[in-house]
Design a protein around this motif. Structure first.
Motif, PDB file in Angstrom:
ATOM      1  N   GLY B 193      28.274 -21.362  57.781  1.00 28.29           N
ATOM      2  CA  GLY B 193      29.560 -20.350  57.740  1.00 28.29           C
ATOM      3  C   GLY B 193      30.758 -20.806  57.508  1.00 28.29           C
ATOM      4  N   MET B 194      30.916 -22.481  57.845  1.00 25.58           N
ATOM      5  CA  MET B 194      32.107 -23.261  57.607  1.00 25.58           C
ATOM      6  C   MET B 194      32.243 -25.028  57.066  1.00 25.58           C
ATOM      7  N   PRO B 195      31.067 -24.629  55.640  1.00 24.68           N
ATOM      8  CA  PRO B 195      31.022 -26.374  55.295  1.00 24.68           C
ATOM      9  C   PRO B 195      32.005 -27.509  55.418  1.00 24.68           C
TER      10      PRO B 195
END
Lengths: 205, 205
Positions: B193-195
Motif C-alpha cells: 500500500g506504499m509504493p
C-alpha cells in the motif's frame, strides 16, 4: 580498561571535549572520545572499533570470546549497553547531571532524570538475571560485555545513582569488576571539584 | 545484503514488530529485528553482532576488510551510520513518517522531519567526501560500511527524501550499490500500500 586488561602500554590523555579544541577536532571531527593514537600517528575513533582493533593486534587475553557464537553474544551485549542502556539510563543521568553542565547546555531536565531513575531498575535486573545464569555477563569468561556494562555503571555510580540495595546480584557482579586490577586504576580518576561517593572505589562497597 | 553477498542460503521472514507477537518476543524480548535463526534453533540478535558472526563463519568475500586498521575503519563507519546518521536522519524521516504510524504512536512530528531534511545534507556530503577519496566508503573494497550506509539511504530513498540532485558523488556511489546483485533483490521489496518512487530500484536513477 581493555588496554589495561591487554597489558598494552599507553599514555592516557584527558580531553575536555566540550572545549572543542581545533587540534582535537582535526583528529576527531565530531569531538568524540575515545581516540586511540598509535606511535606512528595513526588515529582510530569509535570505542567499539578501537576495542575490536585491540583484540586483533593483541590476542591475549581474548576479550570477545573464542567461538563465533560467544563472540556474537559479547557483541550483542556491547551493543545493548552502549545503545539501549546508554539512551535509557546513562544519557538521562550522567548526560543531564554532568555533561550538560560541562557543555554549557543549561540545567538538567528533571523529567529526563526521573526517567533515568525509573529505567535503571529494569537494566540492573537484566544484569542480575544474566549473572545468575553465567559467571560473567556474556558467558563464563570476562569480556568486552563486562567492560562496556561497567563503564556505564561506574559513571552512574560516580553520581551515587545506582540503587544497589535493590539489586544484590548485579552488585555482586560489580564488586568482582571493581576488584580487577584493570579497573582499580580507573576508579582512582576523579572529576575535579566533584568527589564520588565513598563506596565508589571500594571493592566491598 | 550480507547474507546475499556471502551467498549463504536463508529464508527471509517479515516480522511485523509493532504487533509484538508473543512467539517473537520469546526470541527477541524487545521486539527488535533483525534476528538470525540457525538451523539448530540458535538465535542471534543485533545487526552488528549478526554481521560479524556471518563474517566469521563464512570468510568469503570478507566484508570487514583484511588488516586490523581497515577493519577498524569499517567498524567506525558502521557505528557512524547506525549511530549518528540513524539518530539525525533515519529516525527523523523513516521513524516519523513510517514507523510511528505502524506502531500507532500518533502522527509525525513536523519539527523532527524538518531536522531530518536539514541534517541529511551534511551526511550525504560526508558520503561524497569519502567516495572522492576511496572507491568504497571504508577503502577500496566493498564492506559492511557500504552495506550499513546503503541500508539507511535506501529506507530514506523509499520515501523519496534523498536530495540526490545536490549530491552527485554520493549518488554515483549509491548507483554502484544498486547495481549489485545482492541489493537488487532487496530493492524489489515493497511496503504494501506504499509504493516507492520510480527511481528507487533503478540502478541508473
Amino acid at each position: 580498561m581493555a588496554l589495561y586488561e591487554k597489558k598494552l602500554e599507553f599514555d592516557p590523555v584527558v580531553e575536555r571535549v566540550w572545549e572543542a579544541r581545533p587540534e582535537f577536532l582535526a583528529i576527531s571531527p565530531h569531538a568524540e572520545v575515545p581516540v586511540l593514537v598509535e606511535p606512528d600517528g595513526t588515529t582510530l575513533l569509535d570505542a567499539t572499533a578501537i576495542c575490536e582493533y585491540l583484540d586483533e593486534i593483541q590476542m591475549e587475553p581474548p576479550l570477545l570470546g573464542f567461538d563465533p557464537l560467544t563472540r556474537a553474544e559479547v557483541r550483542r551485549l556491547v551493543g545493548w549497553f552502549d545503545g539501549c542502556f546508554g539512551r535509557e539510563v546513562t544519557d538521562n543521568l550522567v548526560g543531564e547531571k554532568m555533561l550538560k553542565r560541562l557543555y554549557g547546555h543549561g540545567g538538567p531536565d528533571s523529567r529526563a532524570i526521573r526517567a533515568g531513575y525509573a529505567n535503571i531498575h529494569r537494566h540492573m535486573e537484566y544484569i542480575g538475571w544474566l549473572i545468575e545464569h553465567r559467571r560473567c555477563l556474556a558467558g563464563d569468561a570476562f569480556s568486552m560485555a563486562d567492560i562496556t556494562a561497567a563503564a556505564h555503571v561506574s559513571a552512574i555510580d560516580y553520581l551515587g545513582d545506582v540503587p544497589w540495595e535493590n539489586h544484590p546480584a548485579a552488585r555482586d557482579w560489580y564488586a568482582r569488576i571493581k576488584s580487577r586490577p584493570s579497573f582499580r586504576t580507573i576508579l582512582g580518576d576523579h572529576v575535579p571539584g566533584m568527589p564520588p561517593p565513598k563506596h565508589y572505589s571500594d571493592p566491598d562497597f
